[in-house]
Design an enzyme around this catalytic site. Structure first.
Site, short mmCIF file in Angstrom:
data_model
loop_
_atom_site.label_atom_id
_atom_site.label_comp_id
_atom_site.label_asym_id
_atom_site.label_seq_id
_atom_site.Cartn_x
_atom_site.Cartn_y
_atom_site.Cartn_z
N ASP A 64 0.74 -1.30 -0.01
CA ASP A 64 -0.20 -0.11 0.16
C ASP A 64 0.84 1.29 -0.24
O ASP A 64 0.24 2.49 -0.50
CB ASP A 64 -1.06 -0.11 1.18
CG ASP A 64 -0.32 -0.38 2.57
OD1 ASP A 64 1.03 -0.38 2.67
OD2 ASP A 64 -1.05 -0.24 3.63
N HIS A 65 2.17 1.28 0.35
CA HIS A 65 2.95 2.38 0.51
C HIS A 65 3.75 2.82 -0.86
O HIS A 65 3.43 4.02 -1.35
CB HIS A 65 4.00 2.27 1.68
CG HIS A 65 3.42 2.67 2.91
ND1 HIS A 65 2.32 1.63 3.81
CD2 HIS A 65 3.80 3.24 3.86
CE1 HIS A 65 2.18 1.98 4.93
NE2 HIS A 65 3.00 3.06 5.12
N ASP A 119 3.52 -1.46 11.39
CA ASP A 119 3.06 -0.01 11.10
C ASP A 119 2.40 0.52 12.31
O ASP A 119 1.60 -0.18 13.03
CB ASP A 119 1.84 -0.09 9.90
CG ASP A 119 1.79 1.31 9.44
OD1 ASP A 119 2.51 1.64 8.23
OD2 ASP A 119 0.96 2.00 10.02
N ARG A 379 -0.38 12.33 10.08
CA ARG A 379 0.81 13.29 10.64
C ARG A 379 1.15 14.60 9.64
O ARG A 379 0.88 14.32 8.56
CB ARG A 379 1.86 12.30 10.46
CG ARG A 379 1.89 11.13 11.38
CD ARG A 379 3.05 9.99 11.43
NE ARG A 379 2.98 9.19 12.67
CZ ARG A 379 2.94 8.02 12.73
NH1 ARG A 379 3.63 7.45 11.60
NH2 ARG A 379 2.67 7.36 13.51
N SER A 533 6.26 6.87 13.11
CA SER A 533 6.16 5.60 12.48
C SER A 533 7.09 4.44 12.97
O SER A 533 7.99 4.52 14.18
CB SER A 533 6.91 5.86 10.97
OG SER A 533 7.78 4.78 10.75
N ARG A 535 8.87 2.37 11.64
CA ARG A 535 9.86 1.84 10.66
C ARG A 535 11.28 1.47 11.61
O ARG A 535 11.87 2.15 12.19
CB ARG A 535 10.30 2.71 9.52
CG ARG A 535 10.79 4.19 10.08
CD ARG A 535 10.80 5.01 9.11
NE ARG A 535 9.30 5.59 8.65
CZ ARG A 535 8.96 6.90 8.25
NH1 ARG A 535 9.92 7.72 8.08
NH2 ARG A 535 7.87 7.11 7.91
C1 MIC Z 1 3.61 6.08 8.51
O1 MIC Z 1 2.60 6.50 8.58
O2 MIC Z 1 4.83 6.93 9.14
C2 MIC Z 1 4.08 4.94 7.96
C3 MIC Z 1 4.76 5.12 6.67
O3 MIC Z 1 2.98 4.21 7.64
C4 MIC Z 1 5.06 4.11 8.86
C5 MIC Z 1 5.66 2.83 8.54
C6 MIC Z 1 6.97 3.10 7.57
O4 MIC Z 1 7.71 4.06 7.83
O5 MIC Z 1 6.87 2.35 6.52
C7 MIC Z 1 4.18 3.87 10.27
O6 MIC Z 1 3.50 4.52 10.54
O7 MIC Z 1 4.79 2.87 11.17
FE1 SF4 Z 2 -0.18 4.76 5.05
FE2 SF4 Z 2 1.10 5.60 7.40
FE3 SF4 Z 2 -0.28 7.34 5.94
FE4 SF4 Z 2 -1.62 5.28 7.43
S1 SF4 Z 2 -0.33 7.14 8.17
S2 SF4 Z 2 -2.14 6.16 5.17
S3 SF4 Z 2 -0.18 3.57 7.03
S4 SF4 Z 2 1.53 6.32 5.14
#
Ligand code: MIC
Ligand code: SF4
Length: 639
Positions: A64-65, A119, A379, A533, A535
Site C-alpha cells: 500500500d505504501h 506499522d 501526521r 512511524s 519503521r
Molecule cells: C507512517 O505513517 O509513518 C508509515 C509510513 O506508515 C510508517 C511505516 C513506515 O515507515 O513504513 C508507520 O506508521 O509505522
Molecule cells: Fe499509510 Fe502510514 Fe499514511 Fe496510514 S499513516 S496512510 S499507513 S503512510
C-alpha cells in the site's frame, strides 16, 4: 475487581509474566499484518528465523505504501512480497487494493483478538474491539514465527464519552481534542480505552478513525468495546460469525480518566507541523489553501468519502485548489461507485487516485512552495509531504471538503445543512484481488530483485564502548527525521546500505559520511525521541553506520523496542539538565559496559568529553541479553 476491555483481552493472551503495570509481559499474537515499506525487511528477518510457514491464525501481507513505479525497485519488491506470501502461508493484498489498516478492518479484524502490525497505525483494529499494536518488523517476524510479543504492561487511560456529535463534527475531532489536551507524548505508556454512553453514538469506522489517530498520542494502542455497532459493521461485511461481545465491567478501574462530551466538540484542526498543534477551525478560518487531500488510514472509509461526495453535490471545487481523493480500499471505491457517488466527486473537480497511502508518506502529491495543504491524514511532521518547509494542516473530511469549495480554511458549519447519507446494510466486499494462503507453499520460489540486499550482521556489545557524539537533537524527534521516507528514499527499504545514506538528512546533510568516519557513534536527544512511524529502518540503518548508543531524555515506545532489537543501547539522562552539558563531536567512553549489562545495573556512567554523565538503562533482563548479543537475531540464533 472488574476488568477493562484491555485487561480481558490481555489476560486471554498472556503467556509470560504477570499483568503488573510497568512489568514486561509476553502475549500470544493471533493475527499479523505487514505493509510493503516495512514488510520487505520483516520477511527477510522471518526467512532468517527459518520457519516453513507462519504460525498465526491469520497473517496478511499488504502492498500500500510504495505504489509509484518510477523504476524497477518498488515493482520488484511487490513481486518479492507476493512470492513470500505464497511460500509461507499468508494472504496477499496487491497494490491498488488499498491501505492495510482499512482492509484489515473490513475483511480480517475480529473482536477480542490480538493483532501485531509492522506499522504504527495498526491500532485502527481497536475500533472493532481488537488489541491491535504497532511494532517493528522484527517483532512482527517473531510473532509470525509463533513467538510471544513482549511489551511493558501499560497503564490504562479511560476516555469517557458522553453526548452525541453535532452536525459537521466527526470522529477525527474527538482525537484532535485529545491531542490538544494531552500532546504527542501524553499517551506514552498507556492503552487508551473508550467507554461511557457516547460510545454507542459512534459507528465502527468512526471508532477506527479514533483508535488509528490515537497512535499520535504515543499510546501503545487504543480500544473500543465490541457491541451492537461492531456487530452491525461485521454484518455489513458478511462476517457476523466472528462477533463476540466485549465490554468493560461496571466496576472496571482506569489509571487515568478524561471525559469528552461529544456534543460540545467543534471542528478542530492541527496546524503545522505537529499533530498536537491543535486549534478550533474558526481560529484559523480564512487562510488560503492550495491543496486538499482526503485519504489515509485515518479518514478514507466509505463514510468519509460519502460525506465529501454528498457535500460536493451541486457545488464546485475552487479553482485555487487541487482537491485529491485517496480512497482507503478497493471496497470503498466499489461501494462508492455502486451508490452513484463517484460522479459528484469527479464532476466537482476532484482528482480521484488509486486506493493506498500515496501523499501521506510523500509518495507523490507534494504541495507547492509556500502554500497551505489541508489533509485528513494522521501526521504533518515537517517535510513529510515531500516539500521542505511545507505547511500541512490536519483536519476532518468535513473541514477538508468545505475548504476545497471555498479555497480557504473553512468551518464546515458555514455551509448550512449537513448532508444526509446512509451506509449500506451489505457492502460489496471488494476483495476479489486478495489472494488466500496456499495450502502448501513449499514448492514456491522466492522472487528476489536486485534491490534486495542481504541482511547486515552486527557484532556483540564490546567490553568498553568508545565513540563520538555524532548528533545532538532536540525534543520530539520523529522517525521521519531519523530515516526519512518519500518517493526517492522509500524504494530503498529492502537495501540497508543504500538507504543508510539518507539517515538524519534533514538535520545534517553529511551525517552518513560523518558517522562512517567516526566508526562508532552516539546520538543525543530530548523528550519523546523516535515518535511516529514504526519503521525499524530508523534503528537498523543508523546501526549499519555505526550508531550503537542513544542518550535521550525519553523514548517513544516502538522506537525504543527497535533500538534494542538491533543492539543499540537506549539510555536516558538520569538528570535531564545534563543534556545541556553535552557537545556534539565530543568523545564518549562507557567503561565496563558488558559487565554492567550482565549484572542488571540500571545506573550507567557515560564519560562524555571527559565529564561523567549519569544515565539510566530501563530494560528487561531479556533485553539485556539481546543487547549483549548485538541484537535480537544474534540472540535468537544463540538460543
Ligand atoms: C507512517 O505513517 O509513518 C508509515 C509510513 O506508515 C510508517 C511505516 C513506515 O515507515 O513504513 C508507520 O506508521 O509505522
Ligand atoms: Fe499509510 Fe502510514 Fe499514511 Fe496510514 S499513516 S496512510 S499507513 S503512510
Amino acid at each position: 475487581m472488574g476488568k477493562t476491555v484491555t485487561e480481558k483481552i490481555l489476560a486471554a493472551h498472556l503467556v509470560e509474566g504477570e499483568m503488573i503495570k510497568g512489568r514486561e509481559i509476553g502475549i500470544r499474537i493471533d493475527q499479523t499484518l505487514t505493509q510493503d515499506a516495512t514488510g520487505t525487511m520483516a520477511y527477510l528477518e522471518f526467512e532468517s528465523i527459518g520457519i516453513p510457514r507462519v504460525q498465526t491464525e491469520c497473517s496478511v501481507c499488504y502492498v500500500d505504501h510504495n505504489l509509484l513505479q518510477s523504476d524497477f525497485k518498488n515493482a520488484d519488491d511487490h513481486r518479492f512480497l507476493q512470492s513470500i506470501a505464497r511460500k509461507y502461508g499468508l494472504y496477499f493484498s496487491p497494490p491498488g487494493n488499498g491501505i492495510s489498516h482499512q482492509i484489515n478492518l473490513e475483511r480480517f479484524g475480529k473482536p477480542g483478538k490480538t493483532l501485531l502490525g509492522s506499522d504504527s497505525h495498526t491500532p485502527t483494529g481497536g475500533g472493532l474491539g481488537m488489541l491491535a499494536i504497532g511494532a517493528g518488523g522484527l517483532d512482527v517476524a517473531m510473532a509470525m514465527a509463533g513467538k510471544p510479543f513482549y511489551l511493558v504492561m501499560p497503564r490504562i487511560y479511560g476516555v469517557k464519552l458522553t453526548g452525541k456529535l453535532s452536525p459537521w463534527v466527526s470522529a477525527r475531532d474527538v482525537l484532535l481534542e485529545l491531542l490538544r489536551r494531552l500532546t504527542v507524548k501524553g499517551g506514552v505508556g498507556y492503552i487508551f480505552e473508550y467507554f461511557g454512553p457516547g460510545v454507542k453514538e459512534l459507528s465502527a469506522t468512526d471508532r477506527a478513525s479514533i483508535t488509528n489517530f490515537g497512535a499520535e498520542l504515543g499510546a501503545t494502542t487504543s480500544v473500543f468495546p465490541s457491541d451492537e455497532n461492531t456487530l452491525k459493521f461485521l454484518r455489513s461485511q458478511g462476517r457476523e460469525d466472528c462477533w463476540v461481545e466485549i465490554v468493560a465491567d461496571a466496576d472496571a478501574q482506569y489509571d487515568e480518566i478524561t471525559e469528552v462530551d461529544l456534543s460540545t466538540l467543534e471542528p478542530m484542526i492541527a496546524c503545522p507541523s505537529s499533530p498536537d498543534n491543535v486549534v478550533k477551525v474558526s481560529e484559523v478560518a480564512g487562510r488560503p489553501v492550495a491543496q486538499v487531500l482526503v485519504g489515509s488510514c485515518s479518514n478514507s472509509s466509505l463514510r468519509d468519502l460519502l460525506v465529501v461526495a454528498k457535500t460536493l453535490a451541486g457545488r464546485q471545487v475552487s479553482n485555487e485548489v487541487s482537491f485529491e481523493i485517496n480512497p482507503g480500499s478497493r471496497q470503498v471505491l466499489e461501494n462508492l461507485t455502486a451508490l452513484g457517488e463517484m460522479l459528484p466527486l469527479i464532476h466537482a473537480g476532484a482528482r480521484v487516485h488509486q486506493a493506498g497511502c500515496l501523499g501521506c508518506i510523500g509518495m507523490g502529491q507534494a504541495p507547492a512552495t509556500g502554500t497551505i495543504s489541508l489533509r485528513t491524514f494522521p501526521r504533518n511532521f515537517p517535510g513529510r509531504s515531500g516539500t521542505v518547509s511545507d505547511q500541512v494542516y490536519l483536519c476532518s473530511p468535513e473541514v477538508a471538503v468545505a475548504s476545497a469549495i471555498t479555497g480557504k480554511i473553512t468551518d464546515p458549519r458555514d455551509l448550512g445543512d449537513y448532508p444526509a447519507f446512509t451506509l449500506p446494510d451489505k457492502y460489496l466486499p471488494g476483495d476479489s484481488r486478495i489472494e488466500p494462503p496456499l495450502a502448501d507453499g513449499s514448492g514456491v520460489t522466492i522472487i528476489r530483485g536486485p534491490n534486495i540486499a542481504p541482511f547486515p550482521s552486527f557484532a556483540p556489545m564490546p567490553e568498553t564502548w568508545q565513540g563520538t557524539v555524532l548528533l545532538k537533537a532536540g525534543d520530539n524527534i520523529t522517525t521521519d527525521h531519523i530515516m526519512p521516507a518519500g518517493a526517492q528514499i522509500l524504494p530503498l527499504r529492502s537495501n540497508i546500505p543504500a538507504i543508510s545514506e539518507f539517515v538524519f538528512r534533514a538535520l545534517d546533510e553529511h551525517f552518513s559520511q560523518h558517522a562512517r568516519e567516526a566508526g562508532s557513534g552516539m546520538i543525543v536527544g530530548g523528550e519523546n525521541y523516535g515518535q511516529g512511524s514504526s519503521r525499524e529502518h530508523a534503528a537498523l540503518a543508523p546501526r549499519y553506520l555505526g550508531v550503537e548508543v542513544k542518550l535521550v531524555k525519553s523514548f517513544a515506545r516502538i522506537h525504543k523496542a527497535n533500538l534494542i532489537n538491533f543492539g543499540i543501547l537506549p539510555l536516558t539522562f538520569a538528570h535531564p539538565a545534563d543534556y545541556d552539558r553535552v557537545r556534539q563531536g565530543a568523545k564518549v567512553v562507557i567503561p565496563g559496559l558488558r559487565q554492567a549489562l550482565a549484572s542488571g545495573a540500571q545506573a550507567i556512567t557515560v564519560e562524555i568529553g571527559g565529564q561523567a554523565v549519569q544515565a539510566v538503562l530501563d530494560v528487561s533482563e531479556r533485553h539485556r541479553q539481546i543487547l549483549l548479543a548485538g541484537g535480537l537475531l544474534n540472540w535468537a540464533k544463540g538460543n
